[in-house]
Design a protein around this motif. Structure first.
Motif, PDB file in Angstrom:
ATOM      1  N   ARG A 198       0.620  -0.960  -0.121  1.00  0.00           N
ATOM      2  CA  ARG A 198       0.244  -0.019  -0.091  1.00  0.00           C
ATOM      3  C   ARG A 198       0.579   1.181  -0.335  1.00  0.00           C
ATOM      4  NH1 ARG A 198      -4.442   1.582   4.305  1.00  0.00           N
ATOM      5  NH2 ARG A 198      -5.489   3.485   3.699  1.00  0.00           N
ATOM      6  N   GLU A 199       1.957   1.403   1.371  1.00  0.00           N
ATOM      7  CA  GLU A 199       2.636   2.261   1.049  1.00  0.00           C
ATOM      8  C   GLU A 199       3.894   1.930  -0.628  1.00  0.00           C
ATOM      9  OE1 GLU A 199       2.347   5.300   2.632  1.00  0.00           O
ATOM     10  OE2 GLU A 199       0.767   3.865   3.356  1.00  0.00           O
ATOM     11  N   LEU A 200       4.627   1.008  -1.111  1.00  0.00           N
ATOM     12  CA  LEU A 200       5.780   1.007  -1.748  1.00  0.00           C
ATOM     13  C   LEU A 200       4.510   1.339  -3.587  1.00  0.00           C
ATOM     14  CD1 LEU A 200       8.496   0.503  -2.512  1.00  0.00           C
ATOM     15  CD2 LEU A 200       7.506  -2.108  -2.173  1.00  0.00           C
ATOM     16  N   LEU A 201       3.772   0.168  -3.422  1.00  0.00           N
ATOM     17  CA  LEU A 201       3.244   1.182  -4.688  1.00  0.00           C
ATOM     18  C   LEU A 201       1.729   0.177  -4.911  1.00  0.00           C
ATOM     19  CD1 LEU A 201       3.879   1.225  -7.319  1.00  0.00           C
ATOM     20  CD2 LEU A 201       3.981  -1.439  -7.884  1.00  0.00           C
ATOM     21  N   PRO A 202       0.523   0.947  -4.661  1.00  0.00           N
ATOM     22  CA  PRO A 202      -0.557   0.999  -4.019  1.00  0.00           C
ATOM     23  C   PRO A 202      -1.249   0.236  -5.101  1.00  0.00           C
ATOM     24  CG  PRO A 202       0.013   2.939  -3.714  1.00  0.00           C
ATOM     25  CD  PRO A 202       1.268   2.907  -4.158  1.00  0.00           C
ATOM     26  N   ILE A 203      -1.485  -0.786  -4.790  1.00  0.00           N
ATOM     27  CA  ILE A 203      -2.776  -1.723  -5.963  1.00  0.00           C
ATOM     28  C   ILE A 203      -3.440  -1.823  -6.025  1.00  0.00           C
ATOM     29  CG2 ILE A 203      -3.139  -3.965  -7.514  1.00  0.00           C
ATOM     30  CD1 ILE A 203      -0.125  -4.623  -6.058  1.00  0.00           C
ATOM     31  N   ALA A 204      -4.981  -0.991  -6.993  1.00  0.00           N
ATOM     32  CA  ALA A 204      -6.537  -1.335  -6.474  1.00  0.00           C
ATOM     33  C   ALA A 204      -6.934  -2.303  -7.270  1.00  0.00           C
ATOM     34  CB  ALA A 204      -6.983  -0.067  -7.238  1.00  0.00           C
TER      35      ALA A 204
END
Length: 369
Positions: free
Chosen positions: A25-31
């Motif tokens: 979520r912080e490194l690379l938020p994935i929806a």
């Protein structure tokens, strides 16, 4: 208060909402969201809420295409849905409508997934394109730094064990980079002041403050017969969201030659300082020798340029002490213009020189330059 004791006070998300992605979520938020066979949203992740602004309770059960797809892309979205429901996986960069109306470019994976009733549906995984580009640039910069930098670099975990070192540091330590991983500094280079450096690194982890220009001194397998000096800097790696230490990064530069040159310059400067500090009176020091004040003899000179010694050219040593008195200074204004020539002859000198003594009346001839 323990977290499990207070969990009842934490608002629970709707059942259809997918939980937090943790580190991602912080490194690379994935929806992530899912659609049923009719194109209605049946699952909606918290990361999708962060990226697109829609809360789960506002989107669940609604048709995805009119809510998320810009008008210009409706036809494309329908074709993609048909192909996915037929069993294909689609990957591409697509614009998605945000809750406030603007579009967000997203890297999307659309894969077949059965809906709650077992019918062919779709699962959509999306990442903001700008974040992907930022991460790619950061990774490329980190990779280039470790592979191209002539400075020794290392990543260490909270237990001060190596996670990664670059080739420059591996050469300094005389050990392959892969053999550093999982080991501590005291195990890799015991011939340097490793224990004190580990203590310093522990202070960096505890305080969160970087240290610059700490000195590593000693010998490594790369050059076991010579002492080296390294300038070391340590900086903490901190999780920005939780403010906890993830480890530290170390950088090292070999300054042995420059330090030796500086030492030689200081030694030479010290030697010159000792010479300058010797008293001037001994005539052997480093300072300037004392100079006699310039004096001008008054009176006439002979043809050779020297002072005249009287009518006979004789220079008498002087008379009795009472008659001589203190010698006048030549630079005083009351010195007579002519030297005295009426002094009596000195008594016979009784000096044994191995030669017959000179008679008292014999003149003492002086050679003038």
């Amino acid at each position: 208060m323990e977290t499990d004791q207070s969990s009842s006070r934490v608002p629970q998300p709707p059942r259809a909402a997918v939980g937090d992605a943790g580190v991602l979520r912080e490194l690379l938020p994935i929806a992530l969201w899912r659609e049923d066979a009719d194109g209605r949203i049946v699952e909606w992740s918290l990361a999708a809420q962060d990226l697109l602004g829609h809360r789960p309770e506002h989107v669940l059960g609604r048709l995805a295409t009119p809510l998320l797809v810009p008008d210009a892309n409706r036809e494309l979205a329908e074709r993609l849905t048909d192909r996915v429901q037929a069993g294909e996986t689609m990957v591409g960069t697509l614009p998605v409508r945000h809750r406030d109306g603007h579009t967000v470019a997203m890297e999307m994976w659309i894969v077949p997934a059965a809906d709650p009733e077992g019918r062919p549906g779709a699962m959509l995984i999306a990442v903001e394109t700008s974040e992907v580009l930022r991460m790619r640039e950061n990774l490329a910069a980190m990779e280039s730094l470790f592979t191209q930098s002539p400075i020794g670099l290392a990543l260490l975990g909270p237990d001060l064990r190596f996670l990664r070192v670059n080739d420059a540091l591996a050469r300094m330590n005389g050990m392959p980079a892969a053999e550093h991983v999982g080991r501590r500094l005291t195990e890799v280079v015991p011939g340097v002041n490793a224990a004190s450096l580990e203590s310093l690194m522990r202070q960096v982890l505890d305080s969160g403050n970087a240290v610059v220009d700490a000195r590593r001194v000693g010998r490594t397998p790369a050059d076991p017969d010579r002492d080296h000096i390294w300038s070391c800097s340590y900086a903490p790696l901190v999780d920005r969201t939780e403010s906890r230490s993830l480890g530290l990064i170390a950088s090292l530069v070999d300054i042995t030659e420059s330090q030796e040159a500086h030492t030689e310059v200081e030694r030479a400067r010290h030697r010159f300082a000792l010479l300058d500090a010797r008293p001037e009176a001994d005539g052997r020091g480093g300072g300037p020798l004392p100079r006699a004040p310039a004096r001008r003899l008054r009176g006439r000179t002979d043809a050779g340029g020297g002072p005249r010694t009287g009518r006979s050219g004789r220079l008498h040593p002087g008379g009795p002490p009472a008659a001589r008195g203190p010698l006048p200074r030549p630079d005083r204004a009351d010195v007579p213009a002519h030297p005295r020539t009426d002094l009596p002859d000195p008594p016979r000198l009784g000096v044994r020189t191995g030669r017959p003594p000179r008679a008292a009346h014999e003149p003492l001839h002086v050679r003038h330059p």
